[in-house]
Scaffold this motif. Sequence first.
Motif, PDB file in Angstrom:
ATOM      1  N   GLN A 177       0.851  -1.180   0.000  1.00  0.00           N
ATOM      2  CA  GLN A 177       0.000   0.000   0.000  1.00  0.00           C
ATOM      3  C   GLN A 177       0.892   1.236   0.000  1.00  0.00           C
ATOM      4  N   VAL A 178       0.786   2.057  -1.050  1.00  0.00           N
ATOM      5  CA  VAL A 178       1.681   3.202  -1.218  1.00  0.00           C
ATOM      6  C   VAL A 178       1.175   4.354  -0.352  1.00  0.00           C
ATOM      7  N   TYR A 179       1.747   4.446   0.829  1.00  0.00           N
ATOM      8  CA  TYR A 179       1.298   5.439   1.807  1.00  0.00           C
ATOM      9  C   TYR A 179       1.674   6.863   1.411  1.00  0.00           C
ATOM     10  N   PHE A 180       2.608   7.024   0.436  1.00  0.00           N
ATOM     11  CA  PHE A 180       3.031   8.366   0.043  1.00  0.00           C
ATOM     12  C   PHE A 180       2.311   8.852  -1.223  1.00  0.00           C
ATOM     13  N   HIS A 181       1.322   8.082  -1.716  1.00  0.00           N
ATOM     14  CA  HIS A 181       0.487   8.521  -2.829  1.00  0.00           C
ATOM     15  C   HIS A 181      -0.902   8.895  -2.318  1.00  0.00           C
ATOM     16  N   GLU A 182      -1.512   9.847  -2.970  1.00  0.00           N
ATOM     17  CA  GLU A 182      -2.847  10.282  -2.574  1.00  0.00           C
ATOM     18  C   GLU A 182      -3.840   9.127  -2.706  1.00  0.00           C
ATOM     19  N   GLY A 183      -4.658   8.943  -1.692  1.00  0.00           N
ATOM     20  CA  GLY A 183      -5.633   7.860  -1.697  1.00  0.00           C
ATOM     21  C   GLY A 183      -5.105   6.549  -1.173  1.00  0.00           C
ATOM     22  N   LEU A 184      -3.815   6.470  -0.855  1.00  0.00           N
ATOM     23  CA  LEU A 184      -3.169   5.251  -0.322  1.00  0.00           C
ATOM     24  C   LEU A 184      -3.498   4.017  -1.171  1.00  0.00           C
ATOM     25  N   ARG A 265      -3.959   1.706 -11.133  1.00  0.00           N
ATOM     26  CA  ARG A 265      -3.218   2.632 -11.989  1.00  0.00           C
ATOM     27  C   ARG A 265      -2.690   3.793 -11.148  1.00  0.00           C
ATOM     28  N   CYS A 266      -1.474   4.184 -11.429  1.00  0.00           N
ATOM     29  CA  CYS A 266      -0.849   5.299 -10.717  1.00  0.00           C
ATOM     30  C   CYS A 266      -1.378   6.619 -11.278  1.00  0.00           C
ATOM     31  N   GLU A 267      -1.852   7.472 -10.399  1.00  0.00           N
ATOM     32  CA  GLU A 267      -2.418   8.744 -10.830  1.00  0.00           C
ATOM     33  C   GLU A 267      -1.353   9.699 -11.383  1.00  0.00           C
ATOM     34  N   ILE A 268      -0.099   9.476 -11.034  1.00  0.00           N
ATOM     35  CA  ILE A 268       0.968  10.380 -11.464  1.00  0.00           C
ATOM     36  C   ILE A 268       1.278  10.216 -12.945  1.00  0.00           C
TER      37      ILE A 268
END
Length: 329
Positions: A177-184, A265-268
């Motif tokens: 879980q990518v805690y440093f991306h918005e929405g985790l 999908r990554c939002e970045i």
Amino acid sequence: MEACMGFLDRLDPDILLKIFTYVDDPYDLVRVSSVSRSWRHFVIANGLWKQLCLRKFSQLSRVTHIVELNKCWAVGAVEVGSSHSKEWEYLERDDRAYALLARASTTFIDRDCISKAISASSTDNYPEESIYNTLNPADTSYWSSKGQSNPAVPETLVYKLADDFCVITEINLRPFQVYFHEGLPIYSAKSVRFRMGHPKSPTDSGNDLLGYSLPDSVDDKFIWTYTSQEFPMAQESHLQKFRLPEPVLCVGGILQIELLGRVQRCEIDGLYYICISFVQVLGRPLSPALGVEILEPCGKFVLKIKNERPFELQAQSNHTVTGSVAEAS
């Protein structure tokens, strides 16, 4: 005792063999072997330990022969001058090997069987996000694939197990879980599948591949002798357990994890990724009691009895009925 021997004498050998093939617990077969010399002889002559092992592990059909290293067992008495003495010695050797294998594969408690990470099919940022991170139970480290616009593109992770000869029962994965991306977001796969096998070359343990991304060369390095069913994977960050329908005998000590399909999908950058935080493989290494030598290019192998003593010592600490167990060997 006379009644036991009479039971053997009165039944047709084929019927008796059919009855004994229903014995599928190693300790029940130990008891059968301990009833009398006649019963013991029947177990050895008909290879009942081997039949039991083959029913549990189909991979044993590739055994070419058995070798005893540092032999310290006495061969059972045979009739002087018998033309079948050598054949009986081989039957007793097979009986010892398969009895030891059956007991070793069921007696010991499951433990983590991963030795090292070998390679990933892709890595987004090496070495910061390498496959090495999946051996760390901390939930802050992880492996990440490269991003893909097509969510159907799979990924693979390859590991060296703790022993070249082991029984694997369960494989557990924790998506990251990518805690440093918005929405985790949680970058799991849609499903997972497992393969086990051995290096194509006996001199290639996979050490030269350690940590690298090898999208095209993994299947050139390894031969897969077992492929599991496909298991669905949840988009959740806890440790997900995938228990195999039956314990699998891994000959060669190589495990591949196939991660099939992408869900996040990554939002970045708009690409799909798979990220795994932790991998755990549970099973029972069969060393130091047993070992294998893989024969190339046929893929068959030699089963080696290396040392029964460590098994007996551990079995004594785990069981109270070891007197009968020791007699079976």
